[in-house]
Design an enzyme around this catalytic site. Structure first.
Site, PDB file in Angstrom:
ATOM      1  N   GLY A  12      56.558  37.242  46.266  1.00  0.00           N
ATOM      2  CA  GLY A  12      55.809  36.880  45.080  1.00  0.00           C
ATOM      3  C   GLY A  12      54.933  37.976  44.534  1.00  0.00           C
ATOM      4  O   GLY A  12      55.098  39.166  44.833  1.00  0.00           O
ATOM      5  N   GLY A  14      51.863  38.762  45.144  1.00  0.00           N
ATOM      6  CA  GLY A  14      51.067  39.507  46.121  1.00  0.00           C
ATOM      7  C   GLY A  14      51.765  40.753  46.617  1.00  0.00           C
ATOM      8  O   GLY A  14      51.184  41.847  46.635  1.00  0.00           O
ATOM      9  N   SER A 170      45.576  30.948  35.782  1.00  0.00           N
ATOM     10  CA  SER A 170      46.843  30.421  35.283  1.00  0.00           C
ATOM     11  C   SER A 170      46.681  29.982  33.838  1.00  0.00           C
ATOM     12  O   SER A 170      45.574  29.643  33.394  1.00  0.00           O
ATOM     13  CB  SER A 170      47.278  29.229  36.139  1.00  0.00           C
ATOM     14  OG  SER A 170      48.386  28.566  35.587  1.00  0.00           O
ATOM     15  N   TYR A 192      45.806  21.466  40.783  1.00  0.00           N
ATOM     16  CA  TYR A 192      46.073  22.889  40.584  1.00  0.00           C
ATOM     17  C   TYR A 192      45.408  23.366  39.293  1.00  0.00           C
ATOM     18  O   TYR A 192      44.706  24.384  39.274  1.00  0.00           O
ATOM     19  CB  TYR A 192      47.581  23.143  40.531  1.00  0.00           C
ATOM     20  CG  TYR A 192      47.943  24.605  40.394  1.00  0.00           C
ATOM     21  CD1 TYR A 192      47.955  25.441  41.503  1.00  0.00           C
ATOM     22  CD2 TYR A 192      48.282  25.152  39.156  1.00  0.00           C
ATOM     23  CE1 TYR A 192      48.282  26.780  41.387  1.00  0.00           C
ATOM     24  CE2 TYR A 192      48.602  26.481  39.030  1.00  0.00           C
ATOM     25  CZ  TYR A 192      48.605  27.295  40.140  1.00  0.00           C
ATOM     26  OH  TYR A 192      48.917  28.622  40.008  1.00  0.00           O
TER      27      TYR A 192
END
Length: 331
Positions: A12, A14, A170, A192
């Site tokens: 991902g 990271g 996000s 989330y």
């Protein structure tokens, strides 16, 4: 220059971020943090395979476990004299559900592109309490990071040279999903989104508190990246059917970055900026054109600074309770 990266690094954004940071500056000391020791070491080996001269170390931490956060903070204070960058990227989205009825309604009303780029109205999650008695998503996506930052203030706050916090937020961060009276989102189904809006609020409050001490906070959105978290939303066979459509959507929705490399664009861009010239009320979005060119787009956040201050005070109250509970882990 020490860069600390609190991310799930086996894949991902990271991992892509770490690779791109080493490409930008091979002199940095990169300290990667992950809750799985084996994945930590595997990630380190992978980075050193492509950058054999790099300085890469690891620490083990579970951001959803406050005792783990306090232990790793103590370890970092022993190992380093200062941190220049801390990338706060760890996040979970447990039990995601897609509301296909809402998606169909969006298609009929012409709102489907907005829904697909923000997940507004079509994504819900089922949260739960963790071992600390906190909502798991809130604890992992925000409060664990907040506690870590507070415990590392001595390594971050200096007037000699600015230090940076870079939070992964996000486009799904929405005020409508957040409530100051239920900031852990125990009563809702959009934990989330709530945690990411709380991230935006926290960054704004931290800038007001710490800019004069040389600590600056920024927020980024990686866009829609195909990662382990994303793939858990739908069955694998559906993703195979949808991927050609998603590549097509990218011509109309520039936040469909799709690859982790593209998703890390804003993170890397901020690495090269002078923080005192950045707008603390702006979120920096990784974007990709339909032909695959990556760029960064600043967008003003829909954040009330007064609410940010009130939320910050609630975080401090929760922090006080936590430190009383885990006093044996403090210096």
């Amino acid at each position: 220059r020490v860069v600390s990266d609190t991310v799930p690094l086996c894949s991902g954004v990271g991992l892509a971020l770490c690779q791109r940071l080493l490409e930008e500056d091979g002199r940095i000391h990169l300290c990667i943090a992950c809750r799985n020791a084996q994945k930590n070491e595997d990630t380190r080996d992978l980075l050193l395979a492509s950058h054999p001269a790099a300085q890469v170390s690891t620490v083990e931490v579970d951001l959803g476990n406050l005792a783990s956060v306090l232990r790793v903070a103590r370890e970092l204070r022993c190992r380093f004299q200062r941190l220049d960058f801390v990338y706060l990227n760890a996040g979970i989205m447990p039990n995601p559900h897609v509301n296909f009825k809402a998606l169909w309604h969006g298609l009929l009303t012409g709102k489907v592109l907005h829904m697909l780029t923000t997940a507004e109205g079509i994504m819900t999650q089922t949260d739960r309490l963790n071992g600390d008695g906190l909502q798991e998503v809130f604890a992992t996506n925000l409060f664990g990071h907040f506690m870590l930052v507070r415990q590392l203030e001595s390594l971050l706050c200096s007037n000699e040279k600015p230090a940076r916090l870079i939070w992964t937020s996000s486009s799904n961060a929405r005020e409508s999903a957040f409530s100051l009276s239920d900031f852990q989102h125990a009563k809702g189904q959009e934990s989330y989104s709530s945690s990411k809006y709380a991230t935006d609020l926290t960054s704004v409050a931290l800038n007001r508190k710490f800019n004069k001490q040389g600590l600056y906070s920024s927020v980024v959105c990686p866009g829609l990246v195909m990662s382990n978290m994303t793939y858990r939303i739908l069955p694998a066979f559906l993703w195979k059917l949808l991927m050609p459509i998603m590549w097509l959507i990218r011509f109309f929705a520039r936040t469909y970055t799709l690859t982790p490399y593209n998703g890390a664009e804003a993170h890397v861009w901020l690495f090269k900026q002078k923080p005192e010239y950045l707008d603390p009320l702006v979120k920096y979005h990784s974007c990709t054109s339909g032909l695959g060119k990556s760029y960064v787009e600043p967008r003003k956040m829909d954040v009330d600074e007064e609410i940010a201050e009130k939320f910050y005070q609630k975080l401090l109250e929760l922090e006080k309770q936590t430190l009383e509970r885990y006093s044996d882990l403090l210096d």
